[in-house]
Design an enzyme around this catalytic site. Structure first.
Site, PDB file in Angstrom:
ATOM      1  N   ASP A 119       0.837  -1.190   0.000  1.00  0.00           N
ATOM      2  CA  ASP A 119       0.000   0.000   0.000  1.00  0.00           C
ATOM      3  C   ASP A 119       0.874   1.243   0.000  1.00  0.00           C
ATOM      4  OD1 ASP A 119      -2.339  -1.428   0.018  1.00  0.00           O
ATOM      5  OD2 ASP A 119      -2.395  -1.577   2.201  1.00  0.00           O
ATOM      6  N   GLY A 168      -0.258   4.761   0.845  1.00  0.00           N
ATOM      7  CA  GLY A 168      -1.005   5.927   1.300  1.00  0.00           C
ATOM      8  C   GLY A 168      -2.415   5.941   0.751  1.00  0.00           C
ATOM      9  N   GLY A 175      -3.200   4.591  -2.387  1.00  0.00           N
ATOM     10  CA  GLY A 175      -3.329   3.639  -3.479  1.00  0.00           C
ATOM     11  C   GLY A 175      -2.477   2.408  -3.265  1.00  0.00           C
ATOM     12  N   VAL A 200       0.440  -0.162  -4.656  1.00  0.00           N
ATOM     13  CA  VAL A 200       1.658  -0.006  -5.450  1.00  0.00           C
ATOM     14  C   VAL A 200       2.011  -1.340  -6.102  1.00  0.00           C
ATOM     15  CG1 VAL A 200       4.077   0.693  -5.440  1.00  0.00           C
ATOM     16  CG2 VAL A 200       2.450   1.798  -3.887  1.00  0.00           C
ATOM     17  N   ASP A 202       3.354  12.736   7.166  1.00  0.00           N
ATOM     18  CA  ASP A 202       3.132  11.298   7.347  1.00  0.00           C
ATOM     19  C   ASP A 202       4.467  10.558   7.370  1.00  0.00           C
ATOM     20  OD1 ASP A 202       1.585   9.075   7.818  1.00  0.00           O
ATOM     21  OD2 ASP A 202       1.141   8.692   5.711  1.00  0.00           O
TER      22      ASP A 202
END
Length: 663
Positions: free
Chosen positions: A342, A344, A346, A348, A458
């Protein structure tokens, strides 16, 4: 060509629009129920939607039918709710058992929501050396003597440890506490009164409406209509108004549905025509010969599948990056079959372009407005940034693409989290020197972002990628914000990952660079401990690694926090450096953001720790208690000695790794 709208499609549109209207409003009529607790406004949770109460007042019900409230980074058990007097009784879970076994923290509640009942008083617990006879004293087996006062006085030998709330009747006339019954009193909790705007809620009830809050900040009470199809109390005029509004709304919806249907058909035709007629050529404002598989996007089309990102395709000066077709990325990723994880907003996937470049392709979870904004935000930030420790954005898909995709350089060695406490940790654990290099490079990347006026928002070990040479690549800028240089903070709703979010940002809704500093402090703690930022399998006082680290350092128990396999116990040089990094992490994790160091200072401190081979490393901190970690070679925590900070250059960078990341 004109395409009439079918009756079945129109029925579906109208049904889907109206079907959910009564459901949302009726949710505010539902009560939160758990065990013997029943609550309505200003609370939400369970069957009550979030918009039906204050955003910070979510009640949760566990399997044992116990109600809890998580606020100000603390969990409280809700023992009683009085909706008439707008009061409730709260108890701290960590005080429900042995008083001496807890990790001492203050009882903090947001004053804009709660105020302590007059029947209760906050008392302060002290460490006093020597013990003062005029204060009530209590001895814990491990911590030692603790002095308690309901009316704290200025004792030079006493240092406040934490505060808790007890009934005023528990404080005797001599201003001392009956410490023998302390545990039983704390188990009964304390009462608070709610400061939220209750008069506005009463006004809602007069108009036969429910109370709720809007999603803006500061939060304001909003009246939300009840859904009651059998309600006959409406006047004839009101009913007529509703009928007129309904007919008008229906007519507007019919016209809107007709317009959208025709527009969608035209867009589909235009997209098909464009994809068939466009030649295969290069598209990149930086390199026009690097990738022959990219597609030139027609700027003459005025239609868009996603109007909010339409300028991504026909404005090269907006992207500044290469534009890929969906088909070539679908082929590169083998139909999105090689998932990496993942990212964030979407998922990958791994892929290989026709020119041989290995790439990581981020695929948007959904086409909501929020996801599209994060998609645009990441492009806007990464397109203009060049730093050896920031991931490179190769390009994105166009507005004609079936899905929104971002294309990055592929970093082959996984995330820092995987190397510290994931599937790569056991096979080849990171040695101390490598971890220190990772800390320096991550801090360097964040310092660069802050100089450019960008807050990452983040920072966590899953967003720190490592190449084959263990060089850092900071990734995932979907939540990042541009920070105006003339402002001290940005007011925005807290976002980020639990365990890494700045507590002051969480409480005050004010974001600035020091929020990244707090998150980086958690990363430093993970580097020295190899522990996860949040781990519910740990003791309940140690679930949050930041709280655990501060407690261990304050209580001279750093050896219980660090990863002993790094050489802490048998290598004096490693021990000194790990303690120096722990001191720096302690400064970064301070509750008050003003006492946290800036990122450029952190970079210089870490470089000083790395370069120091013989000297003891000392780190300063203003107005913080001086604590020593026991042992002859221990360094005093947070003393006044640190290299002076310098302004890092924005166009020259040094890396602790000798080789750049391979593509």
């Amino acid at each position: 060509m004109y395409y009439p709208l079918s009756s079945s499609l129109m029925f579906f549109i109208l049904f889907s629009l109206f079907y959910h209207l009564p459901c949302e409003s009726s949710k505010c009529e539902s009560l939160f129920q758990c065990g013997n607790i029943t609550a309505s406004f200003p609370f939400w949770g369970g069957d009550r939607h979030k918009h039906c109460g204050h955003p910070l007042l979510e009640l949760r019900c566990d399997q044992n039918k116990s109600t809890s409230l998580f606020i100000s980074d603390q969990e409280f058990f809700v023992l009683h709710v009085d909706q008439t007097s707008y009061s409730l009784t709260l108890a701290r879970p960590d005080l429900l058992h042995s008083f001496c076994s807890l990790t001492f923290t203050n009882t903090t509640l947001p004053p804009e929501i709660f105020e302590l009942s007059p029947a209760y008083k906050s008392v302060t617990f002290y460490h006093c050396y020597p013990v003062l006879p005029d204060l009530s004293n209590y001895t814990c087996p491990v911590i030692g003597p603790i002095s308690v006062s309901g009316n704290p006085e200025d004792h030079e030998t006493c240092f406040p440890n934490f505060a808790a709330n007890v009934p005023t009747s528990f404080v005797t006339k001599e201003k001392k506490l009956n410490i023998a019954n302390l545990e039983s009193v704390l188990e009964k909790g304390f009462e608070v009164n709610m400061n939220v705007i209750m008069k506005a809620c009463q006004a809602c009830s007069y108009s036969n409406e429910s109370c709720g809050f809007d999603e803006n900040f500061p939060f304001e009470v909003k009246c939300k209509p009840h859904h009651s199809p059998t309600d006959t109390s409406l006047s004839i005029g009101a009913k007529a108004g509703i009928a007129v509004a309904s007919v008008s709304g229906l007519a507007i919806l019919l016209l809107a549905g007709l317009f959208l249907c025709i527009r969608r058909r035209r867009k589909t035709q235009d997209a098909q025509y464009t994809s068939k007629s466009l030649p295969i050529t290069s598209y990149s404002s930086r390199d026009t010969s690097r990738n022959p598989t990219s597609t030139t996007i027609s700027s003459s089309s005025n239609h868009s599948l996603l109007p909010s990102i339409s300028n991504l395709a026909n404005r090269s000066d907006y992207c500044g990056v290469q534009v890929f077709s969906y088909e070539e990325l679908e082929e590169a990723t083998e139909n999105f079959s090689r998932e990496l994880g993942d990212g964030g907003f979407g998922t990958v996937y791994y892929g290989v372009l026709k020119d041989g470049r290995a790439v990581a392709v981020k695929r948007l979870y959904e086409r909501s407005l929020k996801r599209v904004e994060q998609f645009k935000n990441e492009i806007e930030i990464l397109k203009s940034l060049k730093h050896p420790n920031l991931v490179i954005l190769y390009g994105c898909t166009s507005r004609h693409s079936r899905e929104l995709l971002l294309v990055y350089e592929y970093i082959s060695n996984g995330t820092l989290a995987e190397h510290l406490h994931g599937n790569r940790a056991e096979a080849r654990p990171l040695c101390w020197s490598t971890r220190l290099n990772i800390a320096i490079e991550t801090a360097s990347a964040l310092s660069f972002l802050h100089i450019k006026g960008i807050i990452h928002r983040d920072i966590k070990t899953t967003n720190i990628l490592l190449d084959d040479n263990y060089q850092v690549k900071v990734a995932d800028f979907g939540l990042s914000r541009l920070f105006p240089m003339d402002q001290t903070h940005i007011s925005t709703a807290p976002q980020g990952t639990p365990g890494y979010v700045d507590p002051e940002y969480y409480q005050c809704y004010q974001l600035n660079e020091k929020s990244d500093v707090y998150s980086f402090g958690v990363v430093l703690t993970e580097l020295i401990s190899s522990k996860e930022a949040v781990d519910i399998t740990r003791h309940r006082h140690d679930i949050n690694l930041a709280n655990m680290a501060v407690s261990k350092i304050q209580n001279n128990a750093l050896h219980e926090l660090v990863d002993s396999s790094l050489g802490y116990d048998n290598d004096p040089e490693v021990r000194r450096k790990m303690m120096a990094v722990a001191e720096l992490a302690f400064r970064c994790l301070q509750q008050e953001r003003d006492v946290r160091p800036a990122m450029d200072e952190i970079v210089e401190i870490l470089r000083g720790i790395k370069d120091d081979e013989k000297k003891r490393v000392l780190v300063k901190s203003p107005d913080v208690v001086d604590i020593e970690c026991g042992g002859g070679d221990d360094v005093g925590l947070l003393r006044n000695s640190v290299p002076p900070p310098i302004s890092p250059e924005t166009d020259k960078w040094t890396s602790s790794s000798d080789t750049a990341a391979s593509l």
